[in-house]
Design a protein around this motif. Structure first.
Motif, mmCIF file in Angstrom:
data_model
loop_
_atom_site.group_PDB
_atom_site.id
_atom_site.type_symbol
_atom_site.label_atom_id
_atom_site.label_comp_id
_atom_site.label_asym_id
_atom_site.label_seq_id
_atom_site.Cartn_x
_atom_site.Cartn_y
_atom_site.Cartn_z
ATOM 1 N N ALA A 8 1.056 -1.110 0.063
ATOM 2 C CA ALA A 8 -0.031 -0.168 0.033
ATOM 3 C C ALA A 8 0.996 1.139 -0.126
ATOM 4 O O ALA A 8 0.513 2.383 -0.779
ATOM 5 C CB ALA A 8 -0.790 -0.220 1.368
ATOM 6 N N ARG A 9 2.115 1.163 0.777
ATOM 7 C CA ARG A 9 3.106 2.488 0.710
ATOM 8 C C ARG A 9 3.453 2.590 -0.692
ATOM 9 O O ARG A 9 3.702 3.803 -1.135
ATOM 10 C CB ARG A 9 3.940 2.157 2.038
ATOM 11 N N GLN A 51 1.058 4.380 -2.751
ATOM 12 C CA GLN A 51 0.966 5.664 -2.450
ATOM 13 C C GLN A 51 1.877 6.613 -2.804
ATOM 14 O O GLN A 51 2.008 7.696 -3.271
ATOM 15 C CB GLN A 51 0.872 5.510 -0.907
ATOM 16 N N ARG A 52 3.278 5.782 -2.646
ATOM 17 C CA ARG A 52 4.411 6.563 -2.959
ATOM 18 C C ARG A 52 4.566 6.852 -4.472
ATOM 19 O O ARG A 52 5.170 7.962 -4.800
ATOM 20 C CB ARG A 52 5.577 5.873 -2.682
ATOM 21 N N ARG A 80 -6.956 4.033 -4.041
ATOM 22 C CA ARG A 80 -5.972 5.026 -3.872
ATOM 23 C C ARG A 80 -6.483 6.401 -4.232
ATOM 24 O O ARG A 80 -7.293 6.460 -5.347
ATOM 25 C CB ARG A 80 -4.758 4.892 -4.697
ATOM 26 N N GLU A 139 -3.994 11.615 -1.274
ATOM 27 C CA GLU A 139 -2.792 10.805 -1.125
ATOM 28 C C GLU A 139 -2.929 9.617 -0.106
ATOM 29 O O GLU A 139 -1.907 9.456 0.794
ATOM 30 C CB GLU A 139 -1.530 11.790 -0.928
ATOM 31 N N SER A 140 -4.034 9.196 -0.109
ATOM 32 C CA SER A 140 -4.223 7.949 0.840
ATOM 33 C C SER A 140 -4.598 6.675 -0.191
ATOM 34 O O SER A 140 -4.913 6.695 -1.191
ATOM 35 C CB SER A 140 -5.353 8.206 1.581
ATOM 36 N N VAL A 141 -4.314 5.645 0.506
ATOM 37 C CA VAL A 141 -4.709 4.264 0.058
ATOM 38 C C VAL A 141 -5.319 3.584 1.123
ATOM 39 O O VAL A 141 -4.815 3.490 2.314
ATOM 40 C CB VAL A 141 -3.288 3.302 -0.169
ATOM 41 N N SER A 142 -6.528 2.889 0.667
ATOM 42 C CA SER A 142 -7.201 2.304 1.973
ATOM 43 C C SER A 142 -7.865 0.920 1.464
ATOM 44 O O SER A 142 -8.084 0.670 0.254
ATOM 45 C CB SER A 142 -8.370 3.192 2.552
#
Ligand SMILES: [Ca+2]
Ligand SMILES: [Ca+2]
Length: 309
Positions: free
Chosen positions: A59-60, A63-64, A292, A297-300
């Motif tokens: 997930a990071r 996001q990145r 995303r 700028e979030s991922v859930s």
């Protein structure tokens, strides 16, 4: 060192950091009784924690990626994962799939002018019966009216043994397709590399930078396999940068230019993270669907499916 290599090296560091947090939990004293049952339980817990660590890490990465580019294509870091990583006594493999590289079956909630004919083209190219689309539309649409002779609603499903009813709502999982009239395990297997089910009523577009050539071919009625290959090759290492550039391609000249436009995107919102863990005698596979949000700028995580091997 090439930029992408630096990127991958950074990802590994992020990954190790995530795992360190996970393993802190397991630095407990060895159980003197050494009961197999307790060991098994511990392996399952440890494997599950590893799968969650993998999900968090992936997930990071997703996001990145927002900071690195405006588009999503196959040359990006998120698509470079997949090498098995050794962790303590086990192995972990994390992969990320762009769900916009597939046709979202939940786009078929009516006989619309965009997705309905496009799915028929996909069925035709796979040499499947085109009327299969009718049963999907009926399965998802809220009414009990068969849209076409090839469709099916409660009346037809009640005749099955055991009887069941049409979902009459968007699909939650690709496996649901096996309940839809006309679909067999063989048909689902044939379709699987090209379709997905995003458990969300929203229509999702096809990312032409990440989809297989066959999905480029369904953008227009007259498109040939050679056109689709040529379009896929034109993506190069970094993909198309704008929809305008894509639509100006000679392969899409004429009618395809018009039919393609409402179906396509160059960036993605939904991804699937696959975390495969093998530890001791345990094999665990976790599939997580994430969304995303570029603005935040979030991922859930929106869904998770776990299976033991
Ligand atoms: Ca990207
Ligand atoms: Ca229905």
């Amino acid at each position: 060192m090439r930029y992408s290599q630096v990127g991958v090296a950074l990802l590994s560091v992020m990954f190790i950091l995530t795992l360190l947090t996970t393993f802190a939990v397991y630095m407990v004293e060895e159980d003197h009784l050494l009961l197999r049952r307790a060991q098994n339980q511990r392996t399952i817990t440890q494997g599950t924690q590893l799968a969650f660590g993998s999900e968090q890490w992936a997930a990071r990465v997703i996001q990145r990626d927002l900071k690195l580019s405006k588009t999503d294509h196959l040359g990006e870091d998120w698509n470079k994962l997949g090498s098995p990583v050794s962790v303590n006594d086990g192995k972990l493999r994390t992969t990320i799939t762009d769900l916009h590289s597939r046709f979202n079956l939940n786009n078929l909630s009516s006989r619309d002018k965009v997705w309905y004919p496009a799915f028929k083209r996909l069925l035709r190219l796979l040499e499947l019966d085109e009327t299969l689309v009718e049963a999907i539309v009926d399965w998802i649409d809220s009414d009990q009216q068969r849209t076409h002779a090839g469709g099916a609603e409660d009346l037809e499903y009640q005749l099955n043994d055991p009887p069941y009813r049409a979902a009459n709502q968007s699909m939650a999982d690709l496996g649901e397709l096996l309940y839809v009239q006309g679909f067999t395990a063989e048909i689902v297997e044939l379709l699987a590399p090209f379709v997905t089910v995003i458990p969300n009523a929203k229509v999702t577009k096809i990312n032409v930078n990440t989809c297989p050539p066959l999905l480029l071919q369904i953008l227009g009625d007259q498109m040939t396999a050679a056109d689709a290959e040529s379009l896929a090759n034109a993506r190069g290492e970094t993909g198309f940068e704008s929809i305008e550039i894509f639509l100006q391609r000679p392969e899409l000249a004429g009618e395809a230019n018009v039919t393609a436009e409402p179906m396509i995107s160059l960036s993605s919102e939904f991804f699937q993270i696959n975390s495969q863990v093998s530890i001791d005698r345990l094999g665990l596979n976790m599939e997580s669907i994430v969304t995303r949000n570029a603005a935040r700028e979030s991922v859930s995580v929106i869904s998770r499916k776990r299976g033991y091997l």
